[in-house]
Design a protein around this motif. Structure first.
Motif, PDB file in Angstrom:
ATOM      1  N   VAL A 771      40.215  40.483  56.245  1.00 20.27           N
ATOM      2  CA  VAL A 771      39.100  41.262  55.710  1.00 20.27           C
ATOM      3  C   VAL A 771      38.572  40.541  54.471  1.00 20.27           C
ATOM      4  O   VAL A 771      39.353  40.124  53.611  1.00 20.27           O
ATOM      5  N   PRO A 772      37.235  40.353  54.324  1.00 21.50           N
ATOM      6  CA  PRO A 772      36.686  39.596  53.182  1.00 21.50           C
ATOM      7  C   PRO A 772      37.049  40.235  51.847  1.00 21.50           C
ATOM      8  O   PRO A 772      37.225  41.457  51.743  1.00 21.50           O
ATOM      9  N   SER A 773      37.092  39.419  50.757  1.00 22.01           N
ATOM     10  CA  SER A 773      37.513  39.887  49.428  1.00 22.01           C
ATOM     11  C   SER A 773      36.555  40.926  48.856  1.00 22.01           C
ATOM     12  O   SER A 773      36.963  41.850  48.161  1.00 22.01           O
ATOM     13  N   ASN A 774      35.207  40.819  49.079  1.00 25.12           N
ATOM     14  CA  ASN A 774      34.280  41.806  48.529  1.00 25.12           C
ATOM     15  C   ASN A 774      34.508  43.174  49.145  1.00 25.12           C
ATOM     16  O   ASN A 774      34.361  44.209  48.511  1.00 25.12           O
ATOM     17  N   ILE A 775      34.866  43.181  50.395  1.00 27.55           N
ATOM     18  CA  ILE A 775      35.192  44.450  51.030  1.00 27.55           C
ATOM     19  C   ILE A 775      36.447  45.037  50.396  1.00 27.55           C
ATOM     20  O   ILE A 775      36.540  46.237  50.139  1.00 27.55           O
ATOM     21  N   ALA A 776      37.392  44.119  50.113  1.00 28.13           N
ATOM     22  CA  ALA A 776      38.610  44.594  49.462  1.00 28.13           C
ATOM     23  C   ALA A 776      38.282  45.200  48.102  1.00 28.13           C
ATOM     24  O   ALA A 776      38.848  46.218  47.686  1.00 28.13           O
TER      25      ALA A 776
END
Length: 819
Positions: A771-776
């Motif tokens: 899962v991409p970091s910005n989503i995290a």
């Protein structure tokens, strides 16, 4: 009284001896050499046959037919009365009814046989009282049977997909009317199934007559019909053949003159439920097969690994052979392996389970794996070609393979889109455990290249051991004869071989040196009807009269090729033979220094000294008691059988003469160049034949190409695509690059590109899609926000309670109370 008894006994012995000495009949003596004449197969050329040899030791025409039976064959040369009542007994257990034709010639009808290869038969002309004529019948796997001997399904794909979406209409079949010599015929459907617990004594296979598609039809050579779902439960039979037989026999009569189609999936007669929703019907069958496979033992650990490349697969002819269903030489029609251009099968079935291996390759020469493609290589629970002792599942040729490996492919992959079930139980094995065989060759006048690459010439006249290997009881012997009466050089004219208790196979130059003759236990074999033969402990393939390959259970292969009257013999041995071989083709251990080893273990030190090399060759003369050759002419008897097997009086030319005035010098210079030129020059300047030099050059280059094709390669093994991502690249050999990418909304972690290294390991790190970091961050922010909201709500609740308590009475400071 004692003396009288002795006289009587001696008289009896003398009488029996005299009787034996006067035996001149082949009745009951086929294969024997009698004192006054012979019933052995060599007697024809030696002209020593007993007068009744062909009467009792019979040949037939044709000599082969389908394992399904029904072939009407003529008994050659033997004579019968018009009143003779013929019964033919096959394998000492199956009787069929024969007949005598209008010309007093005897006929037999071949029976259904659950085995392939040569099957013995005997003939009775007195309705089964005595069986005094004997012969052999070649039973052939339906897939290997020549098309002229079977009925043809016109558009066979349509037959096997009938009832699936978009496949309907009439079906048609054709046949050669001469195979069923009658005016009217019945068209019958027969089915095959296997019952009993797999791998138990009760496991058995059976053919049964199901029903007739048509009766009393003109024998026109073709038949078409509009298929309907079978009634009375017959649609439960999913594998079968169509038989064309004379209409005057009752329905389903066994062992009558007939012609059969190939066995095939009976989609066209399955129940109406299949036609209404073939995918759902097939899925149910696929799931049931999956559950069965879960209960059966695994066989994959005992099958051989696939070769890594198409070049290796086609070169390793001792262990792998072309799969007739996907042959690059015939246009690569790979019905069951889309995307592949060529497949091979392991020749030998696995020892315990009789399993098979199939290996498929794409147009780049790379192996296709089922983890990447529906067209990938698949192992087989039952070897397609069956395996000795045949007769019972899973070793019945073709049929067991259909039941356990092909019908299930229809269920899961062809009639429905559920291949993941199939490939879970039939995954491709890659090539990381595959080891190429070593090769050695004899060619020209004669020149030798050993397994470890030592090249030399040995022009002895005689019979010599090419290879002997005690660990597998393999023996290969070669006969060298003078090129002609004036030239002091020899050439290989025969090679004979045997492994353990196998049949003895000999391949030799035929008369006039325009073809190769194959002898099986000293009897000449004909390949006019079939190109492949299953024999006892050995297989033989001869697609043309100039091309023969012999294959043994150990994986040893011997290729004999005829080039312009000269034999080239190549021997391929797998790694199990390392450190076990001796003979003219050397000690196979990867070290060329000890290749020229005498029978006593002594090593020839100077490979470049022709006299020393000649002494080495003489040392490997075949002992009299060990010779395997066939001596079926007076010349062979006088030259090799009665005489010493190495002719010490024949002294060859040891080296190429350097005569500047030789008129062939210019041609030798033009033809012979580069590596191996010394062999080419010898055959031109000593053999006095530029054509022979050209052929020698071609044989040498062919061997170099073979060695290159068999070169070991490094495989790093299959790489899976990451979850939520994909990969680019399906080649896994040294130097190959596999690239990875992630689906939209995911970020790649690890290596985006990995290379197969010389160590057999992939470069880089394992790839995953996260899962991409910005989503995290968004998720984390949401969590913090939720926690803050909870704190605010909690504070408001506490404040509200406090206000209620205050309104209920005077406020008391808790710190004051503590004080």
């Amino acid at each position: 009284i004692t003396m009288f008894a002795v006289v009587i006994i001696c008289s009896d012995i003398l009488w029996m001896l005299c009787l034996f000495m006067t035996v001149r009949t082949c009745e009951g003596n086929c294969g024997e050499k009698l004192p006054l004449c012979s019933c052995h197969s060599t007697c024809t050329s030696l002209k020593t046959c007993c007068a009744d040899y062909k009467e009792y030791c019979v040949d037939t025409a044709p000599y082969s037919g389908s394992i399904m039976g029904g072939m009407d064959f003529l008994v050659l040369d033997a004579t019968f009365n018009r009143t003779s009542e013929i019964i033919c007994r096959f394998d000492n257990r199956i009787d069929t009814l024969g007949y005598v034709d209008a010309d007093s010639r005897g006929h037999c009808i071949s029976p259904l046989l659950y085995e392939s290869g040569w099957v013995s038969f005997s003939i009775s002309s007195d309705n089964g009282t005595t069986f005094n004529r004997v012969g052999s019948w070649l039973s052939v796997h339906t897939g290997k049977l020549d098309a002229k001997f079977k009925a043809t399904l016109v558009n066979s794909t349509k037959w096997q997909y009938y009832g699936t979406p978009g496949v309907q209409g009439t079906l048609e079949m054709t046949w050669n009317t001469s195979l069923v010599r009658t005016e009217r015929v019945n068209i019958e459907l027969w089915g095959y199934r296997e019952t009993g617990e797999p791998y138990s004594e009760q496991w058995s296979g059976a053919w049964e007559y199901l029903y007739s598609l048509a009766k009393d039809q003109p024998n026109s050579g073709s038949f078409s019909f509009l298929p309907e779902p079978a009634e009375n439960g017959f649609s439960s039979w999913e594998l079968g053949c169509v038989r064309v037989s004379p209409s005057h026999y009752s329905d389903g009569t066994w062992d009558v003159q007939a012609v059969w189609t190939e066995d095939h999936a009976l989609a066209w007669h399955l129940e109406e439920k299949f036609r209404q929703d073939s995918a759902a019907w097939a899925l149910d069958k696929c799931v049931a097969w999956d559950q069965l496979e879960n209960r059966l033992p695994s066989f994959q650990n005992e099958i051989i690994d696939c070769p890594c490349t198409l070049a290796q697969a086609r070169a390793d002819t001792g262990r792998f052979h072309t799969d007739y269903g996907c042959d690059i030489e015939k246009g690569s029609v790979c019905t069951y392996h889309p995307g592949s251009v060529h497949c091979v099968r392991a020749i030998q079935a696995s020892p315990q389970y009789g399993a098979g291996q199939q290996c498929c390759y794409d147009s780049t020469g790379a192996q296709v794996l089922t983890a990447d493609s529906i067209g990938g290589s698949t192992p087989d629970r039952a070897h397609d070609w069956g395996s000795p002792p045949y007769k019972k599942p899973p070793r019945i040729p073709g049929l067991s393979h259909w039941i356990y490996d092909v019908l299930s492919f229809y269920y899961c992959c062809l009639w429905s889109d559920n291949c993941h079930y199939y490939f879970e139980h039939r995954p491709s094995s890659d090539c990381r455990r595959y080891h190429s065989p070593s090769s050695a060759v004899v060619f020209g006048d004669p020149h030798f290249i050993t397994f470890d690459g030592v090249s030399y010439s040995f022009n002895g006249k005689g019979e010599y051991t090419l290879v002997t290997a005690e660990n597998k009881n393999l023996t290969i012997q070669g006969r060298a004869e003078p090129v002609n009466s004036t030239i002091k050089a020899t050439m290989l004219t025969s090679v004979v071989m045997k492994e353990a208790s196998s049949d003895v196979m000999e391949v030799r130059l035929a008369g006039g040196r325009h073809g190769l003759e194959v002898l099986h236990n000293q009897k000449s074999l004909s390949f006019t009807e079939q190109s492949w033969m299953d024999l006892d402990g050995v297989f033989v393939f001869s697609p043309t009269s100039s091309n023969v390959t012999v294959m043994f259970p150990s994986g040893a292969g011997v290729e004999v090729r005829l080039r312009g009257g000269s034999m080239t013999t190549t021997v391929l041995l797998p790694e199990e033979f390392e450190t076990h071989t001796k003979g003219l083709l050397g000690f196979m251990n990867g070290d060329p220094k000890d290749d020229l080893m005498l029978s006593n273990g002594q090593i020839v030190g100077n490979h470049s000294n022709p006299e020393e090399v000649f002494s080495f060759g003489m040392n490997w003369v075949v002992p009299n008691e060990s010779a395997l050759f066939t001596y079926d002419s007076q010349y062979l008897l006088d030259t090799y059988y009665y005489a010493p097997r190495h002719d010490i009086s024949f002294i060859p030319v040891f080296s190429v003469p350097e005569d500047p005035d030789d008129p062939l010098n210019q041609q030798a210079a033009e033809i012979c160049s580069g590596e191996g030129s010394q062999f080419c020059r010898y055959d031109i300047l000593v053999g006095r034949d530029p054509t022979l030099g050209n052929l020698t050059k071609a044989s040498f280059q062919s061997h170099i190409s073979l060695v290159d094709d068999l070169k070991p390669v490094i495989s790093c093994g299959w790489l899976s695509p990451p979850r939520n991502g994909k990969k680019e690249g399906t080649t896994y050999l040294e130097g190959a690059i596999v690239r990875f990418s992630c689906d939209e909304g995911f970020t790649l972690q690890g290596s985006a590109e990995r290379r197969c290294q010389a160590t057999g390991r992939w470069s880089g790190e394992e790839t995953s899609c996260m899962v991409p970091s910005n989503i995290a961050g968004i998720v984390a922010g949401s969590v913090v926000g939720a926690l803050a909201l909870i704190v605010i709500i909690t504070t408001l609740v506490l404040y509200s309670r406090k206000q209620k308590r205050y309104s209920a009475g005077p406020y008391v400071d808790p710190l004051h109370l503590i004080a």
